[in-house]
Design a protein around this motif. Structure first.
Motif, short mmCIF file in Angstrom:
data_model
loop_
_atom_site.label_atom_id
_atom_site.label_comp_id
_atom_site.label_asym_id
_atom_site.label_seq_id
_atom_site.Cartn_x
_atom_site.Cartn_y
_atom_site.Cartn_z
N VAL A 92 8.71 4.07 4.87
CA VAL A 92 8.22 3.33 6.03
C VAL A 92 7.66 2.01 5.52
CG1 VAL A 92 6.69 3.36 8.03
CG2 VAL A 92 7.58 5.53 7.10
N GLY A 94 5.68 -1.52 6.35
CA GLY A 94 4.88 -2.35 7.26
C GLY A 94 5.11 -3.81 6.86
N GLY A 95 4.08 -4.42 6.26
CA GLY A 95 4.21 -5.81 5.80
C GLY A 95 4.83 -5.93 4.42
N GLY A 96 5.12 -4.79 3.76
CA GLY A 96 5.80 -4.81 2.47
C GLY A 96 4.97 -5.37 1.33
N THR A 98 2.64 -3.70 -0.65
CA THR A 98 2.28 -2.83 -1.78
C THR A 98 3.25 -3.11 -2.93
OG1 THR A 98 1.47 -1.15 -0.31
CG2 THR A 98 1.95 -0.45 -2.54
N SER A 103 7.09 2.31 -2.71
CA SER A 103 5.98 2.55 -1.78
C SER A 103 6.46 2.45 -0.34
CB SER A 103 4.86 1.53 -1.97
OG SER A 103 4.36 1.57 -3.27
N ARG A 155 -7.39 -10.49 4.34
CA ARG A 155 -7.78 -11.89 4.16
C ARG A 155 -6.56 -12.76 3.94
NH1 ARG A 155 -11.90 -9.52 0.05
NH2 ARG A 155 -10.03 -8.23 -0.08
N GLY A 160 0.49 -6.56 5.77
CA GLY A 160 0.83 -5.81 6.97
C GLY A 160 -0.37 -5.10 7.57
N GLY A 163 0.05 -0.92 6.63
CA GLY A 163 -0.45 -0.33 5.39
C GLY A 163 -1.93 -0.53 5.21
N ILE A 170 -10.28 -4.08 3.52
CA ILE A 170 -11.44 -4.95 3.29
C ILE A 170 -11.13 -6.30 3.93
CG2 ILE A 170 -12.92 -6.07 1.60
CD1 ILE A 170 -12.21 -3.87 -0.35
N ASN A 216 -0.06 7.18 4.28
CA ASN A 216 1.10 7.48 5.13
C ASN A 216 1.45 8.97 5.11
OD1 ASN A 216 2.24 7.85 2.65
ND2 ASN A 216 3.92 6.39 2.92
N VAL A 221 2.87 5.41 12.20
CA VAL A 221 2.06 4.78 13.24
C VAL A 221 2.91 3.69 13.91
CG1 VAL A 221 -0.05 3.49 13.75
CG2 VAL A 221 -0.04 5.20 11.92
N TYR A 464 -10.01 2.44 -4.66
CA TYR A 464 -9.54 1.97 -3.36
C TYR A 464 -8.01 2.06 -3.28
CZ TYR A 464 -8.71 -1.24 0.54
OH TYR A 464 -8.27 -1.82 1.71
C1 LIG Z 1 -1.40 -10.85 -1.49
C2 LIG Z 1 -2.16 -9.61 -1.09
C3 LIG Z 1 -3.37 -9.74 -0.43
C4 LIG Z 1 -4.08 -8.60 -0.06
N1 LIG Z 1 -5.27 -8.74 0.60
C5 LIG Z 1 -5.97 -7.63 0.98
C6 LIG Z 1 -7.21 -7.73 1.68
O1 LIG Z 1 -7.69 -8.82 2.00
N2 LIG Z 1 -7.86 -6.60 1.99
C7 LIG Z 1 -7.37 -5.36 1.67
O2 LIG Z 1 -8.02 -4.37 1.98
N3 LIG Z 1 -6.19 -5.23 1.02
C8 LIG Z 1 -5.48 -6.33 0.67
N4 LIG Z 1 -4.29 -6.18 0.01
C9 LIG Z 1 -3.78 -4.83 -0.26
C10 LIG Z 1 -3.03 -4.33 0.98
O3 LIG Z 1 -3.98 -3.83 1.90
C11 LIG Z 1 -2.07 -3.17 0.63
O4 LIG Z 1 -1.09 -3.63 -0.25
C12 LIG Z 1 -1.42 -2.61 1.90
O5 LIG Z 1 -0.86 -1.36 1.63
C13 LIG Z 1 -0.36 -3.54 2.44
O6 LIG Z 1 0.12 -3.08 3.68
P1 LIG Z 1 1.59 -3.49 4.11
O7 LIG Z 1 1.86 -2.90 5.45
O8 LIG Z 1 1.79 -4.93 3.92
O9 LIG Z 1 2.41 -2.78 2.96
P2 LIG Z 1 3.66 -1.82 2.89
O10 LIG Z 1 4.02 -1.89 1.45
O11 LIG Z 1 4.69 -2.11 3.89
O12 LIG Z 1 3.02 -0.42 3.22
C14 LIG Z 1 2.01 0.16 2.44
C15 LIG Z 1 2.02 1.69 2.62
O13 LIG Z 1 1.70 2.00 3.96
C16 LIG Z 1 2.75 2.75 4.57
N5 LIG Z 1 2.94 2.24 5.93
C17 LIG Z 1 3.04 0.96 6.34
N6 LIG Z 1 3.16 0.91 7.67
C18 LIG Z 1 3.12 2.17 8.12
C19 LIG Z 1 3.20 2.76 9.40
N7 LIG Z 1 3.35 2.03 10.50
N8 LIG Z 1 3.12 4.12 9.51
C20 LIG Z 1 2.99 4.88 8.39
N9 LIG Z 1 2.92 4.37 7.16
C21 LIG Z 1 2.98 3.04 7.01
C22 LIG Z 1 3.99 2.49 3.72
O14 LIG Z 1 4.88 3.58 3.79
C23 LIG Z 1 3.41 2.29 2.33
O15 LIG Z 1 3.24 3.49 1.64
C24 LIG Z 1 -3.56 -7.30 -0.36
C25 LIG Z 1 -2.34 -7.19 -1.04
C26 LIG Z 1 -1.65 -8.32 -1.40
C27 LIG Z 1 -0.34 -8.18 -2.12
#
Ligand SMILES: Cc1cc2nc3c(=O)[nH]c(=O)nc-3n(C[C@H](O)[C@H](O)[C@H](O)COP(=O)(O)OP(=O)(O)OC[C@H]3O[C@@H](n4cnc5c(N)ncnc54)[C@H](O)[C@@H]3O)c2cc1C
Length: 510
Positions: A92, A94-96, A98, A103, A155, A160, A163, A170, A216, A221, A464
């Motif tokens: 799954v 989200g914003g990709g 991780t 992941s 921030r 996404g 995730g 935070i 997840n 979600v 975390y």
């Molecule tokens: C540049 C950068 C800045 C960041 N800044 C912050 C910050 O300010 N604060 C903070 O707390 N963290 C921060 N992070 C960490 C970030 O919170 C995690 O990387 C988070 O998992 C990213 O979510 P995503 O949806 O983009 O990632 P994804 O890689 O798409 O998803 C992360 C995980 O969540 C699962 N997932 C996503 N969407 C769903 C869904 N709808 N239902 C079920 N599972 C789902 C995926 O399967 C995966 O395992 C940052 C990371 C980066 C790279």
């Protein structure tokens, strides 16, 4: 964020691997396409470049599902989980953001990319906002900013919603409102059997709490409803120091982080960057304040340390979050938490310097370390909003600090000289041959700094989830009671463990 195309060679190699994959995936993908249509399901394998790391963007799924409604997600999950075809694992996205490979993407499997479920709708009374789980924080801040409102989220606007909220979250506003997950009023989620349910403090309250940090492991979600609150412009001070000032910077940081009257408008991060090719450390504090006040008194200690540059501005939340596009890089994250102590920070810096000083793998690597306060005022909000599973209590003490370790492998043409300032925008040579040595060095370095915090009696158990590396076990770090609770809730709503067995990506409960 849109990443540039990953290398053709990598994509071709990955596509060749896919062509050898078992026909069970062809069957799953064909069933998904028959049920949802070709505009929702792409069955021609290709490398999706819309990921933060090369480790993710180089994986090639057998097909990609891009739902346009929660019902599409429900249909897809039903086919994937009740299909008698063996295999059919899925990811799954989200914003990709991780970094760890697998992941939110899956080699030869099915990737459900939520990106088109990104609608944001403010409630009539303007106290909450419904956000599609495929949105990124830019979508949320841009939309709410027009109403002089905000919600607690990343921030960095390219991160996404999906995730971040499942791992905690935070935000700049966390001292005021808690972990971002503490501000979720309602989840709309597709469970393992394909049913779509609404989860809140009064409907499925056990699942409601489990989703606040459980990752997840419980379903897909489709929508989050978040508390919206009044928010105008904020200020940000970016202060760069010579590394010779590092002790003074750690002292000033600690004075803020350890204060028994932690100012809830403070959002602070002190970053160290190390470039082995130049043997150069740089030190920067990003001192944000969530009111439109330039140079608030609370940052006077950080500003008093002699600096190389000190810029400040008043800005909108959305403008601050707007993320610069990042070129394709390999990334490694890891994290630890320790009690507020300038001496421990200095010990960690010395351990980092000792471990990393001479390590310069082929193509180069840059290391980045971010220190962030985790004040007890932030932890005090969860009890009033149904609790979370992170295992942190306000009584644990003020000023616990998260240390995020990022290693980004950056490949530079031979002969190019480096300064830390140009480093992140340099032309890149995307070649993953140094990954193993960077991972090994990352693990060794992490063990060394953990040992420092432990020796000083400052190490906390919490890791975390959103910052954790593949070698870490963040769910276990929540403590036995919370882990048992998560497992119990998982057994209740997903008795056969679909979101562990069929969704291998992310941190798993089993
Ligand atoms: C540049 C950068 C800045 C960041 N800044 C912050 C910050 O300010 N604060 C903070 O707390 N963290 C921060 N992070 C960490 C970030 O919170 C995690 O990387 C988070 O998992 C990213 O979510 P995503 O949806 O983009 O990632 P994804 O890689 O798409 O998803 C992360 C995980 O969540 C699962 N997932 C996503 N969407 C769903 C869904 N709808 N239902 C079920 N599972 C789902 C995926 O399967 C995966 O395992 C940052 C990371 C980066 C790279």
């Amino acid at each position: 964020m849109r990443l540039a195309q990953s290398s053709t060679a990598t994509a071709l190699a990955a596509a060749a691997a896919v062509s050898a994959a078992s026909s069970s995936y062809d069957t799953c993908c064909a069933r998904l396409a028959a049920a949802l249509g070709d505009d929702i399901v792409t069955t021609t394998p290709f490398a999706e470049t819309d990921y933060f790391s090369i480790q993710e963007s180089s994986l090639v799924p057998a097909c990609i599902v891009r739902p346009r409604s929660a019902q599409h997600v429900s249909k897809a999950v039903t086919i994937l989980t009740t299909s008698r075809v063996p295999g059919c694992q899925f990811a799954v996205k989200g914003g990709g953001h991780t970094p760890a490979g697998g992941s939110a993407n899956i080699q030869g499997g099915v990737t459900i990319d939520m990106k088109f479920l990104n609608a944001t709708v403010l409630s009539e009374d303007k106290t909450s906002v419904a956000v599609g789980a495929g949105a990124v924080w830019n979508d949320v801040y841009g939309y709410l900013g027009d109403f002089n409102l905000a919600a607690a989220g990343g921030r960095n606007g390219g991160v996404g919603v999906g995730g971040l909220l499942l791992g905690g979250g935070i935000s700049h506003f966390s001292p005021r409102v808690g972990w971002a997950c503490d501000t979720v009023v309602e989840y709309e989620i597709v469970l393992a059997n394909g049913t779509l349910v609404t989860v809140s403090g009064t409907s499925y309250p056990d699942l409601y709490r489990a989703l606040k940090g459980g990752g997840n492991n419980f379903g897909v979600v489709t929508r989050y409803t978040l508390t919206a609150f009044p928010q105008g412009n904020m200020s940000v001070n970016t202060i760069s120091y010579d590394v010779s000032q590092i002790g003074a910077v750690f002292d000033a940081f600690t004075d803020i982080a350890a204060s028994p009257n932690f100012d809830p408008y403070v959002s602070l991060q002190t970053d160290l960057l190390y470039v082995p090719a130049a043997k150069a450390w740089s030190v920067t504090s990003s001192a944000s304040y969530t009111k439109p006040v330039l140079h608030p008194e609370v940052f006077s200690g950080l500003e008093a340390v002699p600096s190389i540059s000190n810029t400040s501005e008043i800005t909108a939340v959305a403008a601050l979050a707007a993320e610069n596009p990042t070129p394709p890089l390999n990334w490694l994250f890891a994290t630890l938490t320790f009690g507020t102590s300038s001496e421990t920070m200095l010990g960690i810096f010395n351990a980092l310097n000792g471990s990393l000083y001479d390590f310069n793998p082929a193509g180069g690597v840059t290391w980045s370390f971010a220190f962030e306060p985790l004040p007890s005022v932030m932890l005090s909000h969860s009890a009033a909003t149904g609790g979370n599973v992170l295992g942190l209590e306000p009584e644990d003490g003020n000023g616990v600090i998260l240390l995020v370790v990022h290693a980004l492998t950056i490949y530079l043409p031979m002969g190019l000289t480096l300064t830390p300032t140009v480093l992140l925008v340099s032309a890149l040579w995307p070649n993953s041959s140094s990954n193993d040595s960077v991972y090994r060095k990352g693990r060794d370095t992490f063990a060394a700094i953990k040992a420092v915090a432990e020796r000083k009696g400052m190490l906390r158990k919490f890791e975390y989830l959103n910052y954790a590396g593949p070698h870490q076990a963040p769910l276990a770090s929540y403590g036995t009671d919370n882990l048992d609770y998560l497992r119990k809730v998982s057994k209740k709503y997903d008795p056969t463990g679909v979101f562990q067995r069929k969704v291998p990506g992310g941190f798993k409960l089993w």
